[in-house]
Write an enzyme that holds these catalytic residues in place. Structure first.
Site, PDB file in Angstrom:
ATOM      1  N   ASP A 118       0.595  -1.340  -0.221  1.00  9.65           N
ATOM      2  CA  ASP A 118       0.226   0.377   0.073  1.00  9.65           C
ATOM      3  C   ASP A 118       1.532   1.034   0.343  1.00  9.65           C
ATOM      4  O   ASP A 118       1.639   1.322  -0.060  1.00  9.65           O
ATOM      5  CB  ASP A 118      -1.248  -0.373   1.071  1.00  9.65           C
ATOM      6  CG  ASP A 118      -2.353   0.562   1.646  1.00  9.65           C
ATOM      7  OD1 ASP A 118      -1.679   1.244   0.009  1.00  9.65           O
ATOM      8  OD2 ASP A 118      -2.571   0.584   2.495  1.00  9.65           O
ATOM      9  N   ASP A 179     -10.638   3.250  -2.693  1.00  2.84           N
ATOM     10  CA  ASP A 179     -11.550   1.670  -2.203  1.00  2.84           C
ATOM     11  C   ASP A 179     -12.612   1.582  -2.906  1.00  2.84           C
ATOM     12  O   ASP A 179     -13.532   2.463  -2.354  1.00  2.84           O
ATOM     13  CB  ASP A 179     -11.207   1.607  -0.572  1.00  2.84           C
ATOM     14  CG  ASP A 179      -9.940   1.982  -0.167  1.00  2.84           C
ATOM     15  OD1 ASP A 179      -8.717   1.770  -1.126  1.00  2.84           O
ATOM     16  OD2 ASP A 179      -9.492   1.778   1.049  1.00  2.84           O
TER      17      ASP A 179
HETATM   18  C1  GAL Z   1      -6.763   0.929   1.761  1.00  2.73           C
HETATM   19  C2  GAL Z   1      -6.254  -0.330   0.717  1.00  2.73           C
HETATM   20  C3  GAL Z   1      -7.490  -1.197   1.293  1.00  2.73           C
HETATM   21  C4  GAL Z   1      -6.478  -2.053   2.629  1.00  2.73           C
HETATM   22  C5  GAL Z   1      -6.533  -0.531   3.867  1.00  2.73           C
HETATM   23  C6  GAL Z   1      -6.015  -1.304   5.052  1.00  2.73           C
HETATM   24  O1  GAL Z   1      -4.741   2.085   1.606  1.00  2.73           O
HETATM   25  O2  GAL Z   1      -6.784   0.796  -0.229  1.00  2.73           O
HETATM   26  O3  GAL Z   1      -6.862  -1.816   0.418  1.00  2.73           O
HETATM   27  O4  GAL Z   1      -5.438  -2.243   2.164  1.00  2.73           O
HETATM   28  O5  GAL Z   1      -5.578   0.357   3.004  1.00  2.73           O
HETATM   29  O6  GAL Z   1      -5.347  -0.656   5.755  1.00  2.73           O
END
Ligand code: GAL
Length: 386
Positions: A118, A179
């Site tokens: 990420d 997301d």
């Molecule tokens: C976001 C990501 C999600 C998930 C989340 C966890 O940035 O896009 O898919 O991994 O963080 O904190």
């Protein structure tokens, strides 16, 4: 194809939950359908030990990650974990910044097969790809030592002429979207933003519109059919984001239809794995993926509107000529031979997903000019829910 813990478990994840997902996947038909990765998302780690190595949450993962990986592997599945390229993950756990080398070695040692990297919080490198290149170096070393390839899923690349030029050199898949949520608006926004990235996707290198919301509250059964159909025609990674341990028969049927998945997995004509929108009007769209056999195409007829609508795929738009057999992929049966076009009546927020294969040596069988009356998907839907 696989599973990711984020959408259902969020931070409420532990080794028993991961094992339960692996048990479910290996016994409910999902493994046979092609789902192989069990990926833990954020929150599995706490902080780092004095030597700099990442520390799994000792309460939630008391057996350690190697034991969890071994368990997943014992089910014939693969194992993934999550990190962030900045110093903190999105849930404020320890990220990978300046620890890529030691983390790559740790993941290699645990038997990790997949790493989601990420972006997120805290300090980071000046260049977007620095962390990924460092992980790549570590993973190349791992491959030499163990023969195990570690997939790199990264956030984010949304520009075909920017990062799109080099992203496939440092990642196997990359998020192109915010997301995903289990809403029609979110699912449609994510898949539509894939369209201008299509030329970058190649076998082994995928645009990622985020996890599947099949089975989650928020999408109707009709919307879920459209969601799955679009992820498949767009050659998107199929990562399940629901409660697989208690999944209903309907959810499993939607996730594991072999003919629908076959379009997703098809390498595409000349490696063009991602289908695109070839025509649209008002609130309808026709998506087309040319298949690797060089003659047939996968086609999604999509209705974004609030009323039932007839959607027509004309041969000129989908790039075929002559007579062709139209097969309903959800119902897994041939519908009829058509010529010139195929029209279907599609429910609001629904999709009809067909494979259209030109028939060789036939000149007049069944289909009429213009494709005949609009076909209605009612029979097909009945077959799906059996
Ligand atoms: C976001 C990501 C999600 C998930 C989340 C966890 O940035 O896009 O898919 O991994 O963080 O904190």
């Amino acid at each position: 194809m696989g599973y990711n813990t984020w959408n259902f478990y969020h931070c409420n994840i532990d080794e028993n939950a991961v094992k339960a997902v692996a048990d479910a996947m290996s016994s409910n038909g999902m493994k046979e359908a092609g789902y192989e990765y069990v990926n833990i998302d954020d929150c599995w780690m706490v902080d780092r030990l004095p030597d700099g190595s990442i520390q799994p949450d000792p309460v939630r993962f008391p057996s350690g990650m190697k034991a969890v990986a071994d368990y997943v592997h014992s089910k014939g599945l693969k194992f993934g974990v999550y990190t962030a390229q900045r110093s903190r993950t999105c849930q404020n756990r320890s990220g990978a910044y300046q620890h890529e080398e030691i983390d790559a070695a740790t993941y290699c040692d645990w038997g990790v097969d997949y790493l989601k990297i990420d972006l997120c919080k805290g300090t980071g490198w000046n260049h977007a790809n620095t962390s990924w290149i460092l992980f790549q170096k570590g993973f190349e070393k791992c491959f030499k030592e163990t023969g195990r390839y570690i997939v790199k899923s990264v956030e984010t690349c949304r520009e075909p002429t920017g990062c799109g030029q080099w992203i496939a050199g440092v990642a196997d898949l990359w998020r192109t979207t915010p997301d995903v949520q289990a809403t029609w608006q979110s699912v449609m926004a994510n898949i539509h933003s894939q369209n201008n990235m299509a030329s970058i996707a190649r076998p082994g290198h995928f645009n990622d519109p985020d996890m599947l919301q099949i089975g989650n509250v928020g999408l109707s059964a009709t919307e879920q059919i459209a969601h799955m159909s679009l992820w498949c025609i767009a050659g998107a990674p199929l990562l399940v984001g629901t409660d697989l341990v208690h999944a209903s028969r309907t959810t499993l049927a939607l996730l594991s239809n072999p003919e629908v998945i076959a379009i997703n997995q098809d390498l595409g004509l000349d490696g063009a794995i991602q289908g695109v929108i070839v025509s649209s009007s008002n609130s309808t769209e026709v998506w087309r993926k040319r298949l690797a056999d060089g003659r047939s195409v996968g086609v999604v007829l999509l209705n974004l509107g609030e009323e039932e609508a007839t959607v027509t795929a004309s041969w000129s738009d989908i790039g075929i000529i002559g007579h062709a057999m139209v097969r309903d992929l959800w119902a897994r049966r041939d519908l009829r031979e058509a010529q010139g076009s195929f029209a279907a009546s599609v429910p609001s927020h629904g999709a009809v997903f067909v494979k259209i294969a030109p028939t060789v040596g036939r000149t007049d069988a069944g289909g009429t000019g213009g494709g005949g009356d609009a076909w209605t998907s009612a029979d097909g839907d009945a077959a799906l829910w059996v």
